[in-house]
Design a protein around this motif. Sequence first.
Motif, mmCIF file in Angstrom:
data_model
loop_
_atom_site.group_PDB
_atom_site.id
_atom_site.type_symbol
_atom_site.label_atom_id
_atom_site.label_comp_id
_atom_site.label_asym_id
_atom_site.label_seq_id
_atom_site.Cartn_x
_atom_site.Cartn_y
_atom_site.Cartn_z
ATOM 1 N N MET A 284 -0.895 -2.272 -4.667
ATOM 2 C CA MET A 284 -0.721 -3.216 -5.761
ATOM 3 C C MET A 284 -0.431 -4.595 -5.196
ATOM 4 S SD MET A 284 3.001 -1.982 -7.209
ATOM 5 C CE MET A 284 4.323 -1.532 -6.070
ATOM 6 N N LYS A 285 -0.841 -5.591 -5.950
ATOM 7 C CA LYS A 285 -0.505 -6.972 -5.624
ATOM 8 C C LYS A 285 0.850 -7.287 -6.238
ATOM 9 C CE LYS A 285 -1.950 -11.680 -6.760
ATOM 10 N NZ LYS A 285 -2.926 -12.483 -7.553
ATOM 11 N N LEU A 286 1.695 -7.974 -5.477
ATOM 12 C CA LEU A 286 3.046 -8.284 -5.945
ATOM 13 C C LEU A 286 3.230 -9.790 -6.119
ATOM 14 C CD1 LEU A 286 5.129 -5.894 -3.660
ATOM 15 C CD2 LEU A 286 4.642 -5.593 -6.093
ATOM 16 N N VAL A 287 3.900 -10.163 -7.194
ATOM 17 C CA VAL A 287 4.269 -11.550 -7.447
ATOM 18 C C VAL A 287 5.781 -11.662 -7.266
ATOM 19 C CG1 VAL A 287 4.356 -13.392 -9.160
ATOM 20 C CG2 VAL A 287 2.348 -11.905 -9.023
ATOM 21 N N LEU A 288 6.220 -12.645 -6.487
ATOM 22 C CA LEU A 288 7.640 -12.811 -6.178
ATOM 23 C C LEU A 288 8.234 -13.955 -6.985
ATOM 24 C CD1 LEU A 288 6.413 -11.268 -3.701
ATOM 25 C CD2 LEU A 288 8.138 -12.406 -2.297
ATOM 26 N N GLU A 289 9.507 -13.783 -7.348
ATOM 27 C CA GLU A 289 10.212 -14.815 -8.091
ATOM 28 C C GLU A 289 11.699 -14.732 -7.763
ATOM 29 O OE1 GLU A 289 10.822 -16.345 -12.727
ATOM 30 O OE2 GLU A 289 9.773 -14.476 -12.311
ATOM 31 N N VAL A 290 12.359 -15.883 -7.740
ATOM 32 C CA VAL A 290 13.809 -15.933 -7.543
ATOM 33 C C VAL A 290 14.471 -16.249 -8.871
ATOM 34 C CG1 VAL A 290 15.709 -17.058 -6.319
ATOM 35 C CG2 VAL A 290 13.512 -16.733 -5.166
ATOM 36 N N ARG A 291 15.418 -15.393 -9.278
ATOM 37 C CA ARG A 291 16.178 -15.624 -10.502
ATOM 38 C C ARG A 291 17.648 -15.356 -10.225
ATOM 39 N NH1 ARG A 291 11.832 -12.653 -13.127
ATOM 40 N NH2 ARG A 291 13.201 -10.920 -13.699
ATOM 41 N N ASP A 292 18.490 -16.326 -10.523
ATOM 42 C CA ASP A 292 19.947 -16.207 -10.304
ATOM 43 C C ASP A 292 20.273 -15.843 -8.854
ATOM 44 O OD1 ASP A 292 20.427 -16.729 -13.044
ATOM 45 O OD2 ASP A 292 20.102 -14.624 -13.534
ATOM 46 N N GLY A 293 19.463 -16.332 -7.927
ATOM 47 C CA GLY A 293 19.723 -16.081 -6.510
ATOM 48 C C GLY A 293 19.239 -14.744 -6.012
ATOM 49 N N ASN A 294 18.697 -13.924 -6.913
ATOM 50 C CA ASN A 294 18.217 -12.596 -6.535
ATOM 51 C C ASN A 294 16.687 -12.580 -6.481
ATOM 52 O OD1 ASN A 294 20.873 -11.388 -6.497
ATOM 53 N ND2 ASN A 294 20.837 -11.535 -8.735
ATOM 54 N N LEU A 295 16.147 -11.604 -5.769
ATOM 55 C CA LEU A 295 14.708 -11.538 -5.538
ATOM 56 C C LEU A 295 14.065 -10.520 -6.483
ATOM 57 C CD1 LEU A 295 12.330 -12.518 -3.844
ATOM 58 C CD2 LEU A 295 12.894 -10.769 -2.147
ATOM 59 N N HIS A 296 13.063 -10.976 -7.223
ATOM 60 C CA HIS A 296 12.359 -10.127 -8.172
ATOM 61 C C HIS A 296 10.891 -9.983 -7.774
ATOM 62 C CE1 HIS A 296 15.486 -10.016 -11.427
ATOM 63 N NE2 HIS A 296 15.919 -11.051 -10.728
ATOM 64 N N PHE A 297 10.362 -8.783 -7.943
ATOM 65 C CA PHE A 297 8.954 -8.499 -7.693
ATOM 66 C C PHE A 297 8.342 -7.950 -8.980
ATOM 67 C CE2 PHE A 297 11.319 -7.852 -3.841
ATOM 68 C CZ PHE A 297 10.523 -8.304 -2.793
ATOM 69 N N GLU A 298 7.129 -8.362 -9.270
ATOM 70 C CA GLU A 298 6.359 -7.777 -10.376
ATOM 71 C C GLU A 298 4.961 -7.474 -9.869
ATOM 72 O OE1 GLU A 298 6.228 -9.925 -14.021
ATOM 73 O OE2 GLU A 298 8.412 -10.211 -14.123
ATOM 74 N N TRP B 55 -7.674 0.095 -5.452
ATOM 75 C CA TRP B 55 -8.007 1.128 -4.465
ATOM 76 C C TRP B 55 -8.905 0.463 -3.441
ATOM 77 C CZ3 TRP B 55 -11.503 6.046 -5.361
ATOM 78 C CH2 TRP B 55 -11.333 6.912 -4.268
ATOM 79 N N GLU B 56 -8.444 0.421 -2.201
ATOM 80 C CA GLU B 56 -9.193 -0.258 -1.148
ATOM 81 C C GLU B 56 -10.101 0.729 -0.416
ATOM 82 O OE1 GLU B 56 -7.970 -2.563 2.870
ATOM 83 O OE2 GLU B 56 -7.280 -3.501 1.010
ATOM 84 N N LEU B 57 -11.385 0.422 -0.428
ATOM 85 C CA LEU B 57 -12.389 1.262 0.223
ATOM 86 C C LEU B 57 -13.180 0.414 1.210
ATOM 87 C CD1 LEU B 57 -13.742 3.146 -2.918
ATOM 88 C CD2 LEU B 57 -12.370 4.162 -1.099
ATOM 89 N N PHE B 58 -13.121 0.786 2.485
ATOM 90 C CA PHE B 58 -13.868 0.076 3.530
ATOM 91 C C PHE B 58 -13.601 -1.431 3.484
ATOM 92 C CE2 PHE B 58 -16.428 3.783 2.168
ATOM 93 C CZ PHE B 58 -16.307 4.550 3.332
ATOM 94 N N GLY B 59 -12.318 -1.772 3.269
ATOM 95 C CA GLY B 59 -11.928 -3.171 3.276
ATOM 96 C C GLY B 59 -12.175 -3.918 1.981
ATOM 97 N N VAL B 60 -12.705 -3.226 0.970
ATOM 98 C CA VAL B 60 -12.973 -3.870 -0.320
ATOM 99 C C VAL B 60 -11.978 -3.348 -1.353
ATOM 100 C CG1 VAL B 60 -14.653 -4.212 -2.173
ATOM 101 C CG2 VAL B 60 -15.417 -4.126 0.216
ATOM 102 N N ARG B 61 -11.309 -4.272 -2.039
ATOM 103 C CA ARG B 61 -10.346 -3.881 -3.062
ATOM 104 C C ARG B 61 -11.046 -3.717 -4.418
ATOM 105 N NH1 ARG B 61 -5.837 -8.000 -3.638
ATOM 106 N NH2 ARG B 61 -6.888 -9.312 -2.111
ATOM 107 N N TYR C 27 0.849 -1.191 0.000
ATOM 108 C CA TYR C 27 0.000 0.000 0.000
ATOM 109 C C TYR C 27 0.885 1.241 0.000
ATOM 110 C CZ TYR C 27 -3.817 -3.138 1.367
ATOM 111 O OH TYR C 27 -4.750 -4.146 1.410
ATOM 112 N N VAL C 28 0.531 2.216 -0.843
ATOM 113 C CA VAL C 28 1.359 3.412 -0.982
ATOM 114 C C VAL C 28 0.688 4.666 -0.442
ATOM 115 C CG1 VAL C 28 2.598 2.461 -2.964
ATOM 116 C CG2 VAL C 28 0.542 3.843 -3.345
ATOM 117 N N GLY C 29 -0.550 4.537 0.045
ATOM 118 C CA GLY C 29 -1.237 5.686 0.620
ATOM 119 C C GLY C 29 -2.627 5.874 0.047
ATOM 120 N N MET C 30 -3.524 6.442 0.859
ATOM 121 C CA MET C 30 -4.899 6.737 0.440
ATOM 122 C C MET C 30 -5.644 5.490 -0.041
ATOM 123 S SD MET C 30 -5.337 10.028 0.920
ATOM 124 C CE MET C 30 -6.761 10.438 -0.083
#
Length: 206
Positions: free
Chosen positions: A130-144, A150-156, A123-126
Amino acid sequence: MMIPSEGELFKKILGPAWRQLHPDIQARFDKNPLPGKPLYYTGSLSELRCSRFGKLLGYLSMPFIKGALMPYNDADFPVDIQVYSRQNCPSIFKRRIYRLHARKPVMFTSFMSESAKGEVLEYVGMGLGMKLVLEVRDGNLHFESDGYFWELFGVRVPLPDVLTPGKTFLCHRNNSSNQFDIRIEIRHLLFGTTFTQAGVFREVTP
């Protein structure tokens, strides 16, 4: 209540792939910041760039999510990062202070948490995040990123891709036990690369 850490969340999400990460990265994310005892990192950005479309988005979003999308071009300036937790809160918070040239420092805080479905959300504010997908490549950590919301009253509420800054790509690459590179690129479906950040960081003792 367990003290939250990015490592615990990432281990759960990555499963067996966690063991493919470089041991230094595993150790880095395994650290749990106790409430009132944050982890500190310092470094510098060698590259901060935005396109014309990115600059427009940055200025438009600044009143709401200042620092998430910086409408500036700069290079070789210091950045301080603080990773912390809050009492009785499962989220992990990350505060960044960008000390740009000839400008007032820009502070930006985001937080990361796990959804009820086991997704990694940032969450970046207000209520924007974003949803993030994690992956390991060559020993390093990647996020996409896998969609903004936009989350309003608990609903995305999902946001159409064309109305977002673009798909986010982040790589955490290990240099040594106490140093790592971060590279972030945001690429829009129609307008190409909108934002780029690249820098090197190390953990510091307060």
